[in-house]
Design a protein around this motif. Structure first.
Motif, PDB file in Angstrom:
ATOM      1  N   TYR A   1       0.854  -1.181   0.000  1.00  0.00           N
ATOM      2  CA  TYR A   1       0.000   0.000   0.000  1.00  0.00           C
ATOM      3  C   TYR A   1       0.893   1.236   0.000  1.00  0.00           C
ATOM      4  CZ  TYR A   1      -4.386  -2.476   0.813  1.00  0.00           C
ATOM      5  OH  TYR A   1      -5.480  -3.274   0.673  1.00  0.00           O
ATOM      6  N   SER A   2       0.357   2.334  -0.518  1.00  0.00           N
ATOM      7  CA  SER A   2       1.159   3.544  -0.642  1.00  0.00           C
ATOM      8  C   SER A   2       0.300   4.771  -0.377  1.00  0.00           C
ATOM      9  CB  SER A   2       1.766   3.621  -2.050  1.00  0.00           C
ATOM     10  OG  SER A   2       2.572   4.762  -2.194  1.00  0.00           O
ATOM     11  N   ASP A   3       0.900   5.780   0.253  1.00  0.00           N
ATOM     12  CA  ASP A   3       0.260   7.086   0.385  1.00  0.00           C
ATOM     13  C   ASP A   3       1.282   8.153  -0.002  1.00  0.00           C
ATOM     14  OD1 ASP A   3       1.934   7.442   2.613  1.00  0.00           O
ATOM     15  OD2 ASP A   3       0.401   6.769   4.014  1.00  0.00           O
ATOM     16  N   ASP A   4       1.018   9.408   0.321  1.00  0.00           N
ATOM     17  CA  ASP A   4       1.920  10.472  -0.118  1.00  0.00           C
ATOM     18  C   ASP A   4       3.208  10.537   0.689  1.00  0.00           C
ATOM     19  OD1 ASP A   4       0.647  11.254   2.187  1.00  0.00           O
ATOM     20  OD2 ASP A   4       0.345  13.334   1.562  1.00  0.00           O
ATOM     21  N   LYS A   5       3.295   9.760   1.794  1.00  0.00           N
ATOM     22  CA  LYS A   5       4.481   9.806   2.634  1.00  0.00           C
ATOM     23  C   LYS A   5       5.344   8.552   2.541  1.00  0.00           C
ATOM     24  CE  LYS A   5       2.477  12.911   6.099  1.00  0.00           C
ATOM     25  NZ  LYS A   5       2.136  13.073   7.540  1.00  0.00           N
ATOM     26  N   MET A   6       4.721   7.405   2.295  1.00  0.00           N
ATOM     27  CA  MET A   6       5.482   6.164   2.345  1.00  0.00           C
ATOM     28  C   MET A   6       4.835   5.072   1.508  1.00  0.00           C
ATOM     29  SD  MET A   6       4.457   4.695   6.146  1.00  0.00           S
ATOM     30  CE  MET A   6       4.991   6.190   6.978  1.00  0.00           C
ATOM     31  N   ALA A   7       5.658   4.082   1.157  1.00  0.00           N
ATOM     32  CA  ALA A   7       5.189   2.833   0.559  1.00  0.00           C
ATOM     33  C   ALA A   7       5.444   1.726   1.575  1.00  0.00           C
ATOM     34  CB  ALA A   7       5.924   2.543  -0.743  1.00  0.00           C
ATOM     35  N   VAL A   8       4.431   0.905   1.837  1.00  0.00           N
ATOM     36  CA  VAL A   8       4.496  -0.114   2.884  1.00  0.00           C
ATOM     37  C   VAL A   8       4.419  -1.495   2.247  1.00  0.00           C
ATOM     38  CG1 VAL A   8       3.408  -1.011   4.984  1.00  0.00           C
ATOM     39  CG2 VAL A   8       3.409   1.451   4.523  1.00  0.00           C
ATOM     40  N   PHE A   9       5.284  -2.406   2.708  1.00  0.00           N
ATOM     41  CA  PHE A   9       5.335  -3.766   2.181  1.00  0.00           C
ATOM     42  C   PHE A   9       5.315  -4.754   3.345  1.00  0.00           C
ATOM     43  CE2 PHE A   9       7.833  -0.845  -0.357  1.00  0.00           C
ATOM     44  CZ  PHE A   9       7.343  -1.028  -1.642  1.00  0.00           C
ATOM     45  N   THR A  10       4.548  -5.839   3.190  1.00  0.00           N
ATOM     46  CA  THR A  10       4.556  -6.906   4.187  1.00  0.00           C
ATOM     47  C   THR A  10       4.070  -8.194   3.548  1.00  0.00           C
ATOM     48  OG1 THR A  10       3.949  -7.462   6.471  1.00  0.00           O
ATOM     49  CG2 THR A  10       2.194  -6.622   5.068  1.00  0.00           C
ATOM     50  N   ASP A  11       4.258  -9.303   4.252  1.00  0.00           N
ATOM     51  CA  ASP A  11       3.833 -10.614   3.778  1.00  0.00           C
ATOM     52  C   ASP A  11       2.366 -10.815   4.148  1.00  0.00           C
ATOM     53  OD1 ASP A  11       3.356 -13.348   3.349  1.00  0.00           O
ATOM     54  OD2 ASP A  11       5.429 -13.870   3.802  1.00  0.00           O
ATOM     55  N   ARG A  12       1.507 -10.980   3.135  1.00  0.00           N
ATOM     56  CA  ARG A  12       0.069 -11.113   3.389  1.00  0.00           C
ATOM     57  C   ARG A  12      -0.248 -12.325   4.266  1.00  0.00           C
ATOM     58  NH1 ARG A  12      -4.483  -9.412   0.546  1.00  0.00           N
ATOM     59  NH2 ARG A  12      -3.201  -8.721  -1.211  1.00  0.00           N
TER      60      ARG A  12
END
Length: 436
Positions: A338-349
């Motif tokens: 997921y991404s917003d204007d401040k960061m991109a977030v990654f994780t194992d579903r």
């Protein structure tokens, strides 16, 4: 690779993961599972005595849409890795898929699916060319497989009982947590009604209770609908980010991040290899990938070495070894992004699905606007409480490079800040996945 240089990465465009879009509402929703029939279209032998198969199924009850807004109704074809035997092609499996995300599915078990932790009672038998499990009151005899740490105690008990009674193939009572697998094409397992994997032994006993009797099943297998063949290229939601730790000859390991994205008629690739160790290096490759004629694999050209080829499977990529066969040690898993204007977030579903609405998980964060001059990314511990509708950020470690690469430049252990899951942030949307 095009470039190799220490402790830095070229910035990524933070894109929303393509494919099944999340619900518009940020309120926790209840996912529904829909039952259908799936068919194993083909099976392939990989290296290291491993096998993969192609599974297809319709998704007519799906409520998901793709990025273009078109409904995703299938047929869906997924490449599944990890079997230790050759599955029978043409067989049908009763499955359930999530209506809001039809790429997520599970094989329906004849003994029930209500509780993942529930054990199946039955008779386990071990001997020469025999390793079987027959559930109580179910007219099915399964070939059983599993890790030695799980089954060794049962093997020894069955052999000891056979020795004591001076008769081979003596069964013992066991309550096991099982996973149902496809039927086998050949070998001893092919002579059984199916194959199961033992995940955990809950309890066992030498004596078999009187009520653990087999009876003819009153249910027959439903008819198999016809399903058209489709390839990974046109059936799978392969757009997105993939991650895996792969072997390295000159360092402890390589953390590989790979992004696949469709731009017009082209498949673009961004590959980032982080060579872990005291002298950390980062390698970057940007290229356009070619698909094989069967639509099942991608080939990535590399000016400095041989092309890289990956088998495209169910939420995973598996790299070919010198172009011969896919290798399990070079498997990359698709990451939730997921991404917003401040960061991109990654994780194992898969870690989120295992929380059952409450618990802690880790994310990797790439900052778009640097919080401090030297901080480009972080590893962050996040705790979610779906009942309260909140998530909390706890331990955070900042790094000088993207994807938690480079030197550690910031560490926060006491930043326990609670936020509502209704926040319009990438972290909130990620945590909300644990509630679906």
């Amino acid at each position: 690779m095009n470039k190799i240089y220490p402790s830095t990465l070229v910035a990524l465009l933070a894109l929303q993961m393509a494919g099944c879009n999340p619900p518009a509402s940020t309120q926790p929703t209840t996912s529904k599972w829909y039952q259908t029939e799936a068919k194993i279209e083909s099976a392939t032998e990989l290296s290291d005595a491993m096998y993969a198969y192609s599974l297809s199924y319709p998704a007519t009850a799906s409520t998901a849409v793709n990025e273009a807004g078109a409904p995703i109704v299938g047929p869906i074809v997924q490449n599944v890795f990890g079997l230790t035997y050759l599955p029978k092609t043409g067989q049908t499996l009763t499955i359930e898929y999530r209506t809001d995300e039809p790429l997520l599915y599970r094989i329906v078990r004849p003994w029930g699916n209500a509780d993942q932790a529930a054990a199946v009672a039955g008779v386990y038998t071990y001997g020469h060319e025999v390793e079987a499990f027959m559930p109580c009151n179910l007219d099915k005899d399964y070939w059983i497989t599993g890790q030695g740490a799980v089954l060794n105690t049962l093997k020894e008990a069955s052999l000891a009982k056979s020795k004591q009674l001076k008769k081979p193939y003596q069964g013992i009572y066991a309550e096991l947590r099982l996973a149902l697998l496809p039927e086998a094409e050949d070998g001893f397992a092919a002579d059984y009604d199916g194959v199961v994997e033992a995940l955990e032994v809950k309890t066992w006993a030498n004596d078999i209770p009187e009520d653990c009797l087999t009876a003819a099943s009153a249910n027959s297998k439903p008819a198999t609908p016809a399903i058209d063949e489709h390839s990974s290229r046109n059936s799978l939601d392969w757009n997105g980010y993939y991650f895996g730790s792969i072997p390295c000859a000159s360092c402890p390991q390589i953390d590989r991040w790979l992004e696949l994205k469709q731009l017009g008629e082209s498949t673009k690739v961004e590959l980032f290899d982080i060579y872990r160790g005291s002298d950390e290096l980062v390698a970057e490759l940007s290229a356009t990938a070619d698909w094989t004629k069967d639509g099942g694999s991608i080939v990535i050209p590399d000016n400095d070495s041989k092309p890289l080829r990956f088998l495209v499977g169910e939420s995973a990529l598996m790299q070919y070894a010198e172009g011969e066969a896919p290798v399990a040690q070079y498997r990359l898993h698709k990451m939730l992004h997921y991404s917003d204007d401040k960061m991109a977030v990654f994780t194992d579903r898969s870690h989120l699905l295992g929380l059952h609405g409450n618990g802690e998980f880790e994310v990797v964060v790439n900052y778009k606007t640097q919080r401090q001059t030297e901080v480009k990314s972080a590893r962050m511990q996040v705790t979610v409480d779906c009942g309260q509708g909140t998530y909390t950020t706890a331990k955070t470690i900042g790094y000088s490079g993207l994807f938690a690469s480079g030197s550690m430049v910031q560490k926060t252990d006491t930043n326990h800040v609670t936020h509502p899951l209704t926040d319009k942030t990438a972290l909130a949307m990620t945590a909300l996945e644990a509630c679906n």
